[in-house]
Design a protein around this motif. Sequence first.
Motif, PDB file in Angstrom:
ATOM      1  N   PRO A  35      30.722 -42.620  96.177  1.00 26.66           N
ATOM      2  CA  PRO A  35      31.327 -42.835  94.482  1.00 26.66           C
ATOM      3  C   PRO A  35      32.145 -42.432  93.063  1.00 26.66           C
ATOM      4  O   PRO A  35      32.770 -42.441  92.510  1.00 26.66           O
ATOM      5  N   ASP A  36      30.094 -41.943  92.987  1.00 22.09           N
ATOM      6  CA  ASP A  36      30.856 -40.540  91.782  1.00 22.09           C
ATOM      7  C   ASP A  36      30.546 -39.380  91.957  1.00 22.09           C
ATOM      8  O   ASP A  36      30.020 -39.137  92.508  1.00 22.09           O
ATOM      9  N   TYR A  38      27.869 -37.861  90.940  1.00 22.68           N
ATOM     10  CA  TYR A  38      26.653 -36.734  90.966  1.00 22.68           C
ATOM     11  C   TYR A  38      26.573 -36.592  92.859  1.00 22.68           C
ATOM     12  O   TYR A  38      25.883 -36.062  93.970  1.00 22.68           O
ATOM     13  N   ASN A  39      27.136 -38.225  93.418  1.00 21.46           N
ATOM     14  CA  ASN A  39      26.568 -38.303  94.619  1.00 21.46           C
ATOM     15  C   ASN A  39      27.847 -37.260  95.661  1.00 21.46           C
ATOM     16  O   ASN A  39      27.696 -36.901  96.654  1.00 21.46           O
ATOM     17  N   LEU A 101      26.704 -42.372  85.445  1.00 23.97           N
ATOM     18  CA  LEU A 101      26.807 -42.568  87.065  1.00 23.97           C
ATOM     19  C   LEU A 101      27.360 -43.819  88.032  1.00 23.97           C
ATOM     20  O   LEU A 101      28.049 -44.927  86.908  1.00 23.97           O
ATOM     21  N   TRP A 102      27.609 -44.400  89.314  1.00 26.30           N
ATOM     22  CA  TRP A 102      28.026 -45.251  89.655  1.00 26.30           C
ATOM     23  C   TRP A 102      28.159 -46.304  89.337  1.00 26.30           C
ATOM     24  O   TRP A 102      25.623 -47.277  88.780  1.00 26.30           O
ATOM     25  N   LYS A 104      26.142 -49.607  90.786  1.00 29.91           N
ATOM     26  CA  LYS A 104      25.072 -50.245  91.146  1.00 29.91           C
ATOM     27  C   LYS A 104      23.754 -48.643  91.757  1.00 29.91           C
ATOM     28  O   LYS A 104      23.004 -49.492  91.917  1.00 29.91           O
ATOM     29  N   SER A 105      24.187 -47.644  90.183  1.00 23.28           N
ATOM     30  CA  SER A 105      22.806 -46.972  90.617  1.00 23.28           C
ATOM     31  C   SER A 105      21.607 -47.587  89.646  1.00 23.28           C
ATOM     32  O   SER A 105      22.030 -48.149  89.143  1.00 23.28           O
ATOM     33  N   VAL A 106      20.485 -47.117  90.186  1.00 27.88           N
ATOM     34  CA  VAL A 106      19.633 -48.278  90.233  1.00 27.88           C
ATOM     35  C   VAL A 106      18.697 -47.832  88.883  1.00 27.88           C
ATOM     36  O   VAL A 106      17.775 -48.702  88.413  1.00 27.88           O
ATOM     37  N   ILE A 107      18.460 -46.627  88.328  1.00 31.53           N
ATOM     38  CA  ILE A 107      18.300 -45.581  86.759  1.00 31.53           C
ATOM     39  C   ILE A 107      18.884 -44.761  86.648  1.00 31.53           C
ATOM     40  O   ILE A 107      19.495 -43.802  87.437  1.00 31.53           O
ATOM     41  N   ASP A 108      18.699 -44.386  85.561  1.00 33.44           N
ATOM     42  CA  ASP A 108      19.409 -42.791  84.943  1.00 33.44           C
ATOM     43  C   ASP A 108      18.240 -42.365  83.905  1.00 33.44           C
ATOM     44  O   ASP A 108      18.298 -42.563  82.539  1.00 33.44           O
TER      45      ASP A 108
END
Lengths: 124, 185
Positions: A35-36, A38-39, A101-102, A104-108
């Motif tokens: 998706p983004d 970074y991934n 971030l995407w 659905k990313s959990v934390i930043d």
Amino acid sequence: MNEIGMTTNEIIGLALIIIGVLFDLSGCVGLVRLPDVYNRIQASTKCVVLGTTLILLGAMVSLASPQAVVKGIICILFILITSSTAAHALSHAAHRSGVSLWDKSVIDRYAEDHGHENNEEGAL
Amino acid sequence: MDEMKASSSTYELKPWVQRLVLFAVCFVFWLALVWPVSPVDGQLLPGDIAAGLFVSAFVAMVMKEMVRVNFIRFVNPRSWFWIFVYLFVFSYYVLKGGLDVAYRVLHPAMPIKPGIVKVRSVLKTETGRTMLANSITLTPGTLTIEVTEDGIFYIHWLFVNTLDEEEAAKQVLRRFEWFIGRIFE
């Protein structure tokens, strides 16, 4: 030489090259599917480093000369150093210029601590 | 980093020695790369060697400031032993990293849970931290985004297992820190 006209070295080398190409391919699939930014950088560093290293190892095995081995090792070394450095530079630059971030990313934690620098006026 | 400067200035090499070392390294790399693959039709030509000498000399003249590596550390046989061990550990994680990412990418449901976590490293030297950051980037699902002056690593993780800082450090950093600490500190 055997009935298919290849030496053992060439067969092993070819097998390594094929596996390497498959890893490179999965890296490219990741570049499209994930998706983004970074991934995608993750996919393009990990799979491509492993894939390209295997291709070089395959070339080293099938050529089986000291020159090829020396060149192969130098190239592997350069790939290991440059690709991780490039991945770091790209992802850092992306984050600093405010690429989110995407969803659905959990934390930043980085944004929590530093914020998106270009994001203060609600640009994104 | 202050400790780094203090430790390297003790063994600081003279500028001309630094240049000579840099020249030698460049020239050896050049020779390795122009060394022909085929022993039948390939020969090392005098022109190749001359070009190598010229380029290496130029690089050595221009790049003096780049050589900040602690050479004493590098001739220490104990470091070499740990570098050798680390090579195997690292190869294992590179292989695992490639397989892991390939699996997540090719899986139809794409099992990812990305996020950026913050972990603290115990390494003190700049070289050690650089090596750690690069190792993290090449291994399963982790990508270093930023390293701060006080040793905090911000890491993008493809599958965040835990939000706890200590636990994350254990899973991401500790497996390399021990070896790199042996090599550089």
